[in-house]
Design an enzyme around this catalytic site. Structure first.
Site, PDB file in Angstrom:
ATOM      1  N   ASP A   1      -8.282  29.089  10.107  1.00 42.57           N
ATOM      2  CA  ASP A   1      -8.446  28.019  11.089  1.00 42.57           C
ATOM      3  C   ASP A   1      -8.991  28.618  12.384  1.00 42.57           C
ATOM      4  O   ASP A   1      -8.559  29.688  12.826  1.00 42.57           O
ATOM      5  CB  ASP A   1      -7.101  27.323  11.327  1.00 42.57           C
ATOM      6  CG  ASP A   1      -7.272  25.983  12.020  1.00 42.57           C
ATOM      7  OD1 ASP A   1      -7.004  24.945  11.382  1.00 42.57           O
ATOM      8  OD2 ASP A   1      -7.674  25.963  13.215  1.00 42.57           O
ATOM      9  N   ILE A   2      -9.924  27.907  13.010  1.00 44.92           N
ATOM     10  CA  ILE A   2     -10.574  28.409  14.232  1.00 44.92           C
ATOM     11  C   ILE A   2      -9.624  28.371  15.434  1.00 44.92           C
ATOM     12  O   ILE A   2      -9.856  29.067  16.424  1.00 44.92           O
ATOM     13  CB  ILE A   2     -11.862  27.583  14.502  1.00 44.92           C
ATOM     14  CG1 ILE A   2     -12.872  28.359  15.302  1.00 44.92           C
ATOM     15  CG2 ILE A   2     -11.536  26.245  15.145  1.00 44.92           C
ATOM     16  CD1 ILE A   2     -14.249  27.720  15.329  1.00 44.92           C
TER      17      ILE A   2
ATOM     18  N   ASN B   1      -2.072  16.914   7.080  1.00 43.32           N
ATOM     19  CA  ASN B   1      -2.119  15.827   8.058  1.00 43.32           C
ATOM     20  C   ASN B   1      -2.960  14.709   7.463  1.00 43.32           C
ATOM     21  O   ASN B   1      -4.079  14.952   6.992  1.00 43.32           O
ATOM     22  CB  ASN B   1      -2.740  16.307   9.368  1.00 43.32           C
ATOM     23  CG  ASN B   1      -1.878  17.329  10.084  1.00 43.32           C
ATOM     24  OD1 ASN B   1      -0.657  17.272  10.015  1.00 43.32           O
ATOM     25  ND2 ASN B   1      -2.513  18.269  10.764  1.00 43.32           N
TER      26      ASN B   1
ATOM     27  N   GLY C   1      -2.397  13.413  13.287  1.00 42.49           N
ATOM     28  CA  GLY C   1      -3.124  14.579  13.785  1.00 42.49           C
ATOM     29  C   GLY C   1      -4.329  14.985  12.962  1.00 42.49           C
ATOM     30  O   GLY C   1      -4.936  16.026  13.238  1.00 42.49           O
ATOM     31  N   GLN C   2      -4.699  14.192  11.944  1.00 48.21           N
ATOM     32  CA  GLN C   2      -5.891  14.566  11.173  1.00 48.21           C
ATOM     33  C   GLN C   2      -7.134  14.350  12.025  1.00 48.21           C
ATOM     34  O   GLN C   2      -7.323  13.269  12.607  1.00 48.21           O
ATOM     35  CB  GLN C   2      -5.987  13.749   9.871  1.00 48.21           C
ATOM     36  CG  GLN C   2      -7.121  14.245   8.974  1.00 48.21           C
ATOM     37  CD  GLN C   2      -7.200  13.515   7.630  1.00 48.21           C
ATOM     38  OE1 GLN C   2      -6.444  12.574   7.361  1.00 48.21           O
ATOM     39  NE2 GLN C   2      -8.122  13.955   6.798  1.00 48.21           N
TER      40      GLN C   2
ATOM     41  N   HIS D   1      -7.802  18.785   3.294  1.00 47.66           N
ATOM     42  CA  HIS D   1      -7.513  20.206   3.526  1.00 47.66           C
ATOM     43  C   HIS D   1      -6.020  20.423   3.646  1.00 47.66           C
ATOM     44  O   HIS D   1      -5.309  19.602   4.216  1.00 47.66           O
ATOM     45  CB  HIS D   1      -8.221  20.727   4.783  1.00 47.66           C
ATOM     46  CG  HIS D   1      -7.950  19.945   6.027  1.00 47.66           C
ATOM     47  ND1 HIS D   1      -8.603  18.767   6.309  1.00 47.66           N
ATOM     48  CD2 HIS D   1      -7.086  20.156   7.055  1.00 47.66           C
ATOM     49  CE1 HIS D   1      -8.166  18.288   7.460  1.00 47.66           C
ATOM     50  NE2 HIS D   1      -7.241  19.109   7.934  1.00 47.66           N
TER      51      HIS D   1
ATOM     52  N   HIS E   1      -3.275  22.919   5.351  1.00 48.89           N
ATOM     53  CA  HIS E   1      -3.001  23.992   6.306  1.00 48.89           C
ATOM     54  C   HIS E   1      -1.936  24.880   5.665  1.00 48.89           C
ATOM     55  O   HIS E   1      -0.870  24.372   5.269  1.00 48.89           O
ATOM     56  CB  HIS E   1      -2.414  23.462   7.601  1.00 48.89           C
ATOM     57  CG  HIS E   1      -3.302  22.562   8.405  1.00 48.89           C
ATOM     58  ND1 HIS E   1      -3.965  22.983   9.538  1.00 48.89           N
ATOM     59  CD2 HIS E   1      -3.618  21.250   8.252  1.00 48.89           C
ATOM     60  CE1 HIS E   1      -4.643  21.961  10.058  1.00 48.89           C
ATOM     61  NE2 HIS E   1      -4.453  20.896   9.296  1.00 48.89           N
TER      62      HIS E   1
HETATM   63  P1  AMP Z   1      -6.581  18.441  10.981  1.00 56.23           P
HETATM   64  O1  AMP Z   1      -6.348  18.263  12.469  1.00 56.23           O
HETATM   65  O2  AMP Z   1      -5.340  18.392  10.154  1.00 56.23           O
HETATM   66  O3  AMP Z   1      -7.660  17.488  10.493  1.00 56.23           O
HETATM   67  O4  AMP Z   1      -7.124  19.913  10.788  1.00 56.23           O
HETATM   68  C1  AMP Z   1      -8.418  20.286  11.094  1.00 56.23           C
HETATM   69  C2  AMP Z   1      -8.373  21.749  11.436  1.00 56.23           C
HETATM   70  O5  AMP Z   1      -9.684  22.263  11.379  1.00 56.23           O
HETATM   71  C3  AMP Z   1      -7.850  22.059  12.848  1.00 56.23           C
HETATM   72  O6  AMP Z   1      -6.673  22.873  12.751  1.00 56.23           O
HETATM   73  C4  AMP Z   1      -9.004  22.808  13.508  1.00 56.23           C
HETATM   74  O7  AMP Z   1      -8.583  23.863  14.344  1.00 56.23           O
HETATM   75  C5  AMP Z   1      -9.782  23.308  12.309  1.00 56.23           C
HETATM   76  N1  AMP Z   1     -11.205  23.553  12.525  1.00 56.23           N
HETATM   77  C6  AMP Z   1     -12.080  22.747  13.176  1.00 56.23           C
HETATM   78  N2  AMP Z   1     -13.318  23.278  13.137  1.00 56.23           N
HETATM   79  C7  AMP Z   1     -13.210  24.449  12.441  1.00 56.23           C
HETATM   80  C8  AMP Z   1     -14.137  25.464  12.065  1.00 56.23           C
HETATM   81  N3  AMP Z   1     -15.434  25.407  12.382  1.00 56.23           N
HETATM   82  N4  AMP Z   1     -13.670  26.530  11.369  1.00 56.23           N
HETATM   83  C9  AMP Z   1     -12.363  26.616  11.041  1.00 56.23           C
HETATM   84  N5  AMP Z   1     -11.445  25.685  11.356  1.00 56.23           N
HETATM   85  C10 AMP Z   1     -11.854  24.620  12.053  1.00 56.23           C
END
Ligand code: AMP
Ligand code: ZN
Length: 119
Positions: free
Chosen positions: A35-36, A92, A98-99, A105, A107
């Protein structure tokens, strides 16, 4: 057709290699990458290569791939050595939970104490 790549989807672009990511593992059906914006020492996302907006729609349409996500989450936890201390798999679902990315995906979180109930 269901599961097709969506042009405006960030995670479809990561699957295609068009957006860079720190990839830990890849299978025929899944990609696992860091995760970024990590919320724990281990914070890895496990995604299907096919596009479904959330985990439930993936499981309804492609149950074998939904199971692949769970298996790969355990592989990531083992790779990150968080099995003994415990880890959490979070899906999520919906903006109220929080999605923010509407490509299914998991986590995988670990490497620190994880409170219950979650915030
Ligand atoms: P959610 O909020 O459950 O939809 O999770 C989306 C996740 O994607 C968040 O934890 C972000 O930090 C992560 N995210 C967004 N853009 C990127 C990216 N380019 N590379 C890796 N993770 C990312
Ligand atoms: Zn997608």
């Amino acid at each position: 057709m269901a599961g097709e790549r969506q042009a405006d989807c960030l995670f479809c672009k990561i699957v295609a290699g068009e957006v860079p990511a720190t990839v830990l593992r890849e299978t025929d059906t899944t990609v696992a990458f860091r995760d970024i914006n990590p919320q724990a020492p281990t914070h890895v996302l496990v995604i299907p290569k096919v596009h479904y907006p959330d985990a439930a729609s993936l499981a309804a349409a492609e149950p074998a791939i939904a199971a692949d996500i769970l298996r790969e989450s355990a592989e990531v936890a083992a790779l990150e050595r968080t099995v003994d201390s415990g880890y959490r798999i979070v899906f999520n679902t919906g903006s109220g939970a929080g999605q923010t990315v509407f490509h299914a995906h998991a986590h995988v979180l670990g490497g620190r104490g994880l409170n219950w109930p979650p915030g």
